[in-house]
Design a protein around this motif. Sequence first.
Motif, PDB file in Angstrom:
ATOM      1  N   ASP A  22       0.826  -1.217   0.000  1.00  0.00           N
ATOM      2  CA  ASP A  22       0.000   0.000   0.000  1.00  0.00           C
ATOM      3  C   ASP A  22       0.857   1.262   0.000  1.00  0.00           C
ATOM      4  O   ASP A  22       0.523   2.245  -0.663  1.00  0.00           O
ATOM      5  CB  ASP A  22      -0.961   0.010   1.190  1.00  0.00           C
ATOM      6  CG  ASP A  22      -2.094  -1.005   1.039  1.00  0.00           C
ATOM      7  OD1 ASP A  22      -2.304  -1.512  -0.083  1.00  0.00           O
ATOM      8  OD2 ASP A  22      -2.765  -1.281   2.052  1.00  0.00           O
ATOM      9  N   GLU A  23       1.961   1.233   0.730  1.00  0.00           N
ATOM     10  CA  GLU A  23       2.872   2.392   0.753  1.00  0.00           C
ATOM     11  C   GLU A  23       3.474   2.635  -0.635  1.00  0.00           C
ATOM     12  O   GLU A  23       3.540   3.774  -1.099  1.00  0.00           O
ATOM     13  CB  GLU A  23       3.977   2.183   1.786  1.00  0.00           C
ATOM     14  CG  GLU A  23       3.506   2.345   3.214  1.00  0.00           C
ATOM     15  CD  GLU A  23       4.583   2.016   4.241  1.00  0.00           C
ATOM     16  OE1 GLU A  23       5.755   1.820   3.854  1.00  0.00           O
ATOM     17  OE2 GLU A  23       4.242   1.972   5.428  1.00  0.00           O
ATOM     18  N   ALA A  24       3.910   1.563  -1.275  1.00  0.00           N
ATOM     19  CA  ALA A  24       4.494   1.691  -2.617  1.00  0.00           C
ATOM     20  C   ALA A  24       3.442   2.191  -3.607  1.00  0.00           C
ATOM     21  O   ALA A  24       3.723   3.058  -4.446  1.00  0.00           O
ATOM     22  CB  ALA A  24       5.061   0.352  -3.073  1.00  0.00           C
ATOM     23  N   PHE A  25       2.238   1.664  -3.492  1.00  0.00           N
ATOM     24  CA  PHE A  25       1.165   2.069  -4.396  1.00  0.00           C
ATOM     25  C   PHE A  25       0.786   3.530  -4.165  1.00  0.00           C
ATOM     26  O   PHE A  25       0.476   4.269  -5.102  1.00  0.00           O
ATOM     27  CB  PHE A  25      -0.053   1.156  -4.237  1.00  0.00           C
ATOM     28  CG  PHE A  25      -1.057   1.307  -5.331  1.00  0.00           C
ATOM     29  CD1 PHE A  25      -0.790   0.828  -6.606  1.00  0.00           C
ATOM     30  CD2 PHE A  25      -2.265   1.944  -5.112  1.00  0.00           C
ATOM     31  CE1 PHE A  25      -1.710   0.977  -7.638  1.00  0.00           C
ATOM     32  CE2 PHE A  25      -3.194   2.102  -6.131  1.00  0.00           C
ATOM     33  CZ  PHE A  25      -2.916   1.608  -7.401  1.00  0.00           C
ATOM     34  N   ASP A  32       4.946  10.108  -7.540  1.00  0.00           N
ATOM     35  CA  ASP A  32       6.364  10.020  -7.177  1.00  0.00           C
ATOM     36  C   ASP A  32       6.901   8.681  -7.692  1.00  0.00           C
ATOM     37  O   ASP A  32       7.041   7.717  -6.945  1.00  0.00           O
ATOM     38  CB  ASP A  32       6.529  10.140  -5.657  1.00  0.00           C
ATOM     39  CG  ASP A  32       7.984  10.291  -5.230  1.00  0.00           C
ATOM     40  OD1 ASP A  32       8.882  10.099  -6.084  1.00  0.00           O
ATOM     41  OD2 ASP A  32       8.221  10.595  -4.053  1.00  0.00           O
ATOM     42  N   TYR A  33       7.163   8.651  -8.998  1.00  0.00           N
ATOM     43  CA  TYR A  33       7.502   7.387  -9.655  1.00  0.00           C
ATOM     44  C   TYR A  33       8.832   6.812  -9.193  1.00  0.00           C
ATOM     45  O   TYR A  33       8.960   5.597  -9.055  1.00  0.00           O
ATOM     46  CB  TYR A  33       7.459   7.557 -11.177  1.00  0.00           C
ATOM     47  CG  TYR A  33       6.100   7.987 -11.651  1.00  0.00           C
ATOM     48  CD1 TYR A  33       4.988   7.179 -11.434  1.00  0.00           C
ATOM     49  CD2 TYR A  33       5.904   9.218 -12.260  1.00  0.00           C
ATOM     50  CE1 TYR A  33       3.723   7.576 -11.830  1.00  0.00           C
ATOM     51  CE2 TYR A  33       4.639   9.629 -12.666  1.00  0.00           C
ATOM     52  CZ  TYR A  33       3.555   8.800 -12.440  1.00  0.00           C
ATOM     53  OH  TYR A  33       2.309   9.205 -12.825  1.00  0.00           O
ATOM     54  N   ILE A  37       9.189   3.203  -7.587  1.00  0.00           N
ATOM     55  CA  ILE A  37      10.100   2.174  -8.108  1.00  0.00           C
ATOM     56  C   ILE A  37      10.949   1.617  -6.967  1.00  0.00           C
ATOM     57  O   ILE A  37      11.098   0.400  -6.830  1.00  0.00           O
ATOM     58  CB  ILE A  37      10.975   2.740  -9.249  1.00  0.00           C
ATOM     59  CG1 ILE A  37      10.115   2.990 -10.491  1.00  0.00           C
ATOM     60  CG2 ILE A  37      12.146   1.815  -9.560  1.00  0.00           C
ATOM     61  CD1 ILE A  37      10.784   3.826 -11.570  1.00  0.00           C
ATOM     62  N   ALA A  38      11.470   2.507  -6.137  1.00  0.00           N
ATOM     63  CA  ALA A  38      12.280   2.060  -4.989  1.00  0.00           C
ATOM     64  C   ALA A  38      11.436   1.214  -4.032  1.00  0.00           C
ATOM     65  O   ALA A  38      11.877   0.153  -3.576  1.00  0.00           O
ATOM     66  CB  ALA A  38      12.868   3.269  -4.258  1.00  0.00           C
ATOM     67  N   ASP A  39      10.225   1.684  -3.740  1.00  0.00           N
ATOM     68  CA  ASP A  39       9.349   0.969  -2.804  1.00  0.00           C
ATOM     69  C   ASP A  39       8.936  -0.399  -3.337  1.00  0.00           C
ATOM     70  O   ASP A  39       8.969  -1.391  -2.610  1.00  0.00           O
ATOM     71  CB  ASP A  39       8.087   1.793  -2.496  1.00  0.00           C
ATOM     72  CG  ASP A  39       8.372   3.044  -1.685  1.00  0.00           C
ATOM     73  OD1 ASP A  39       9.489   3.180  -1.134  1.00  0.00           O
ATOM     74  OD2 ASP A  39       7.468   3.901  -1.607  1.00  0.00           O
ATOM     75  N   PHE A  43       9.823  -4.073  -1.970  1.00  0.00           N
ATOM     76  CA  PHE A  43       8.721  -4.990  -1.680  1.00  0.00           C
ATOM     77  C   PHE A  43       8.987  -6.373  -2.287  1.00  0.00           C
ATOM     78  O   PHE A  43       8.860  -7.394  -1.612  1.00  0.00           O
ATOM     79  CB  PHE A  43       7.396  -4.428  -2.226  1.00  0.00           C
ATOM     80  CG  PHE A  43       6.243  -5.366  -2.028  1.00  0.00           C
ATOM     81  CD1 PHE A  43       5.521  -5.352  -0.848  1.00  0.00           C
ATOM     82  CD2 PHE A  43       5.898  -6.283  -3.001  1.00  0.00           C
ATOM     83  CE1 PHE A  43       4.479  -6.229  -0.652  1.00  0.00           C
ATOM     84  CE2 PHE A  43       4.857  -7.175  -2.819  1.00  0.00           C
ATOM     85  CZ  PHE A  43       4.140  -7.151  -1.631  1.00  0.00           C
ATOM     86  N   VAL A  44       9.369  -6.387  -3.566  1.00  0.00           N
ATOM     87  CA  VAL A  44       9.611  -7.656  -4.275  1.00  0.00           C
ATOM     88  C   VAL A  44      10.748  -8.431  -3.605  1.00  0.00           C
ATOM     89  O   VAL A  44      10.689  -9.656  -3.484  1.00  0.00           O
ATOM     90  CB  VAL A  44       9.892  -7.377  -5.772  1.00  0.00           C
ATOM     91  CG1 VAL A  44      10.412  -8.614  -6.479  1.00  0.00           C
ATOM     92  CG2 VAL A  44       8.633  -6.851  -6.452  1.00  0.00           C
ATOM     93  N   THR A  45      11.767  -7.721  -3.153  1.00  0.00           N
ATOM     94  CA  THR A  45      12.898  -8.352  -2.472  1.00  0.00           C
ATOM     95  C   THR A  45      12.506  -8.871  -1.085  1.00  0.00           C
ATOM     96  O   THR A  45      12.872  -9.977  -0.704  1.00  0.00           O
ATOM     97  CB  THR A  45      14.064  -7.347  -2.325  1.00  0.00           C
ATOM     98  OG1 THR A  45      14.426  -6.878  -3.617  1.00  0.00           O
ATOM     99  CG2 THR A  45      15.264  -7.984  -1.662  1.00  0.00           C
ATOM    100  N   THR A  46      11.742  -8.076  -0.360  1.00  0.00           N
ATOM    101  CA  THR A  46      11.393  -8.406   1.025  1.00  0.00           C
ATOM    102  C   THR A  46      10.298  -9.455   1.126  1.00  0.00           C
ATOM    103  O   THR A  46      10.306 -10.277   2.044  1.00  0.00           O
ATOM    104  CB  THR A  46      10.934  -7.126   1.768  1.00  0.00           C
ATOM    105  OG1 THR A  46      11.958  -6.131   1.633  1.00  0.00           O
ATOM    106  CG2 THR A  46      10.702  -7.390   3.247  1.00  0.00           C
TER     107      THR A  46
END
Length: 142
Positions: A22-25, A32-33, A37-39, A43-46
């Motif tokens: 939700d934070e990344a979205f 804030d692209y 992208i960083a978020d 997420f994918v890594t974590t």
Amino acid sequence: EISLGLVGSEMCIRDRDKVAYDEAFSSLKSGDYQQSIADFSQFVTTFPTSVYIPNALYWLGEASYVSRNFKRALDEFTKVVSQYPAHSKAKDAMLKIGFIQYENKQWQQARETLGKVIASYPDTTVSSLAQKRLERMRQEKH
């Protein structure tokens, strides 16, 4: 007085992926692209086994696409299509692959991918968008 105890902490751990997603979205929705992208990358890594992975990969691709990082976007959209072909975002990812091929002036590949979108997902929004892009390509003589 409500005591959550162990159940509460298990829920908290289980829902961490939802909170992070939700934070990344939220970063994406606010435009804030780079942060998105960083978020989503984090997420994918974590949370590699999260149910939100297909969506995260798609939105990572979308944020990269909007930022005109077509190589990264293509990589992420390709993961969605190849690893999660039955997911609801697969058709959108396939359309975006066709759009990236268009942006990269890969006319033949773009025609093939957009044609596949139309054939695979008839009477859908993505099919309509693919048809419009193919029409644009014809008008531009590609």
